[in-house]
Write a protein that holds these residues in place. Structure first.
Motif, PDB file in Angstrom:
ATOM      1  N   LEU A 165       0.802  -1.257  -0.028  1.00  0.00           N
ATOM      2  CA  LEU A 165      -0.061  -0.055  -0.031  1.00  0.00           C
ATOM      3  C   LEU A 165       0.967   1.188  -0.202  1.00  0.00           C
ATOM      4  O   LEU A 165       0.656   2.280  -0.693  1.00  0.00           O
ATOM      5  N   GLY A 166       1.948   1.292   0.808  1.00  0.00           N
ATOM      6  CA  GLY A 166       2.728   2.249   0.880  1.00  0.00           C
ATOM      7  C   GLY A 166       3.574   2.726  -0.445  1.00  0.00           C
ATOM      8  O   GLY A 166       3.687   3.862  -1.063  1.00  0.00           O
ATOM      9  N   PHE A 167       3.842   1.589  -1.459  1.00  0.00           N
ATOM     10  CA  PHE A 167       4.585   1.440  -2.485  1.00  0.00           C
ATOM     11  C   PHE A 167       3.659   2.146  -3.683  1.00  0.00           C
ATOM     12  O   PHE A 167       3.569   3.217  -4.366  1.00  0.00           O
ATOM     13  N   LEU A 168       2.143   1.638  -3.400  1.00  0.00           N
ATOM     14  CA  LEU A 168       0.963   2.289  -4.342  1.00  0.00           C
ATOM     15  C   LEU A 168       0.763   3.662  -4.144  1.00  0.00           C
ATOM     16  O   LEU A 168       0.645   4.538  -5.020  1.00  0.00           O
ATOM     17  N   ARG A 169       0.846   3.997  -2.893  1.00  0.00           N
ATOM     18  CA  ARG A 169       0.477   5.469  -2.683  1.00  0.00           C
ATOM     19  C   ARG A 169       1.545   6.343  -2.880  1.00  0.00           C
ATOM     20  O   ARG A 169       1.160   7.359  -3.477  1.00  0.00           O
ATOM     21  N   VAL A 170       2.784   5.949  -3.217  1.00  0.00           N
ATOM     22  CA  VAL A 170       3.947   7.068  -3.494  1.00  0.00           C
ATOM     23  C   VAL A 170       3.791   7.107  -5.081  1.00  0.00           C
ATOM     24  O   VAL A 170       3.841   8.162  -5.562  1.00  0.00           O
ATOM     25  N   SER A 171       3.392   5.869  -5.773  1.00  0.00           N
ATOM     26  CA  SER A 171       3.407   5.707  -7.051  1.00  0.00           C
ATOM     27  C   SER A 171       2.014   6.539  -7.640  1.00  0.00           C
ATOM     28  O   SER A 171       2.225   7.394  -8.681  1.00  0.00           O
ATOM     29  N   GLU A 172       1.123   6.469  -6.594  1.00  0.00           N
ATOM     30  CA  GLU A 172       0.015   7.399  -7.219  1.00  0.00           C
ATOM     31  C   GLU A 172       0.069   9.000  -6.998  1.00  0.00           C
ATOM     32  O   GLU A 172      -0.251   9.759  -7.773  1.00  0.00           O
TER      33      GLU A 172
END
Length: 85
Positions: free
Chosen positions: A72-79
């Motif tokens: 989720l942290g990775f996706l948040r940064v990507s978004e």
């Protein structure tokens, strides 16, 4: 490691598709994976896919439990358009 068939109908190394991917890529590798050479997978990805974030878990096998928060942290940064470490 071989990916499913490529467009040509022949198997292609999974790293080839990963290298061409435009999106940020998170790869979680268990250090005690009995199904693949996790050290070699880690080295190959770090060498050939510079936009990949490789999370290496030395005491984990093939089944990767409790990885929801890192994903989720990775996706948040990507978004948000940020950069991954």
């Amino acid at each position: 490691m071989i990916s499913p068939e490529s467009r040509s109908g022949r198997p292609e190394p999974a790293g080839e598709r990963s290298r061409r991917a435009a999106a940020p890529l998170l790869v979680i590798v268990g250090g005690r994976d009995a199904l693949l050479d996790s050290q070699e997978t880690r080295r190959r990805l770090e060498r050939t896919v510079p936009h990949a974030t490789v999370r290496f878990l030395p005491e984990t096998g093939h089944l990767l439990r409790e990885q929801s928060l890192p994903i989720l942290g990775f996706l948040r940064v990507s978004e948000e358009g940020g950069h991954h470490a």
